[in-house]
Write a protein that holds these residues in place. Structure first.
Motif: not given
Length: 226
Positions: A109, A162, A167
Motif C-alpha cells: 500500500k 491499496n 489496505r
C-alpha cells in the motif's frame, strides 16, 4: 583758549571709563555664556535624545504594536508595555512531501501527500525587548529571531494505492497528515528565514528612524539549562 579745551579734557576720561565698562560687561557676558555652555548643551542633548526616544517608541508601535522599555543614558525613560507576545517579521511558503510505502505478504500500500504551509519568522517578545539611547549609539536588545508558527494552507494527495489485502487505514492517513507539519517546521528552521527576519527588522527600523548615531541590534542568546 584754555577754557575751550577743558570740555575735551573732561570728556576723554569719561569716554575711556565708558569703554572700559563696555569691555568689562562684554567679557562678563562671554564668561557667563561659556560657564553655562556645558549645562545648556547637556539640556539640548537630553532633549534631542528624548525626542529620538519618542520616535523609536512610535516606530515600534507601528511595526510591532508595542512600546518597548527605553533608557536614555542609563535612565529609564519609558517602561515596556506588551499587548502582544510575538512580532512576526517575515512569512514564507514552505512545501513538503511524505510517502508511506508498506508491504505485507506480497501486498503493498502506498500513500504520498504534498503539503503547503506558511512559515512565520519573528521574535518572541516575552524573552525581553529594551532600547538604550546614548549620544554615540542606539542599542536595541531582543532575542534572536525564530520560527514562530507554521500554518497549513493545502494538502494534496499524490498517491493513494491499496494492496489487495494490505489496505490503507484511517490511522495511516492521520499519521501521514501529522508528519507534514513536523517536516514543515524542520524545513523552516533549517532555512535562512530567522536570519532574514533579523536583517528585515534592522532595515525597517533604519528606514523608520533617521539618526546620526548608528542603530545596533543586539540579539540575546537563550540561557542553556544546566
Amino acid at each position: 583758549m584754555s577754557k575751550s579745551a577743558n570740555p575735551y579734557r573732561v570728556a576723554w576720561p569719561i569716554a575711556l571709563t565708558l569703554l572700559a565698562l563696555t569691555i568689562a560687561m562684554t567679557i562678563l557676558i562671554i564668561f557667563l555664556r561659556l560657564e553655562s555652555w556645558p549645562a545648556r548643551t547637556a539640556r539640548q542633548s537630553t532633549a534631542e535624545l528624548e525626542s529620538l526616544g519618542k520616535n523609536l517608541r512610535a516606530a515600534f508601535v507601528d511595526i510591532a504594536h508595542l512600546q518597548p522599555r527605553i533608557t536614555i543614558n542609563d535612565r529609564v525613560y519609558m517602561e515596556q508595555t506588551t499587548p502582544v507576545s510575538e512580532l512576526v517579521v517575515l512569512s514564507r511558503r514552505i512545501e513538503v512531501e511524505h510517502e508511506l510505502l508498506h508491504s505485507w505478504v506480497g501486498s503493498s500500500k502506498r500513500v504520498k501527500l504534498h503539503g503547503t504551509f506558511i512559515a512565520k519568522a519573528g521574535f518572541d517578545l516575552r524573552k525581553g525587548l529594551s532600547i538604550d539611547i546614548r549620544p554615540d549609539e542606539i542599542m536595541v536588545q531582543l532575542p534572536h529571531a525564530q520560527i514562530l508558527g507554521v500554518e497549513q494552507q493545502q494538502v494534496d494527495v499524490l498517491a493513494f494505492e491499496n494492496g489487495l489485502w494490505n489496505r490503507i487505514s484511517g490511522q495511516d492517513v492521520q499519521s501521514e497528515l501529522s508528519v507534514l507539519p513536523e517536516l514543515a517546521w524542520k524545513k523552516a528552521a533549517e532555512s535562512e528565514l530567522p536570519a532574514e527576519a533579523e536583517e528585515t527588522l534592522q532595515k525597517q527600523l533604519e528606514q523608520r528612524i533617521h539618526t546620526a548615531q548608528p542603530l545596533r541590534l543586539v540579539f540575546k542568546d537563550e540561557k542553556k539549562s544546566e
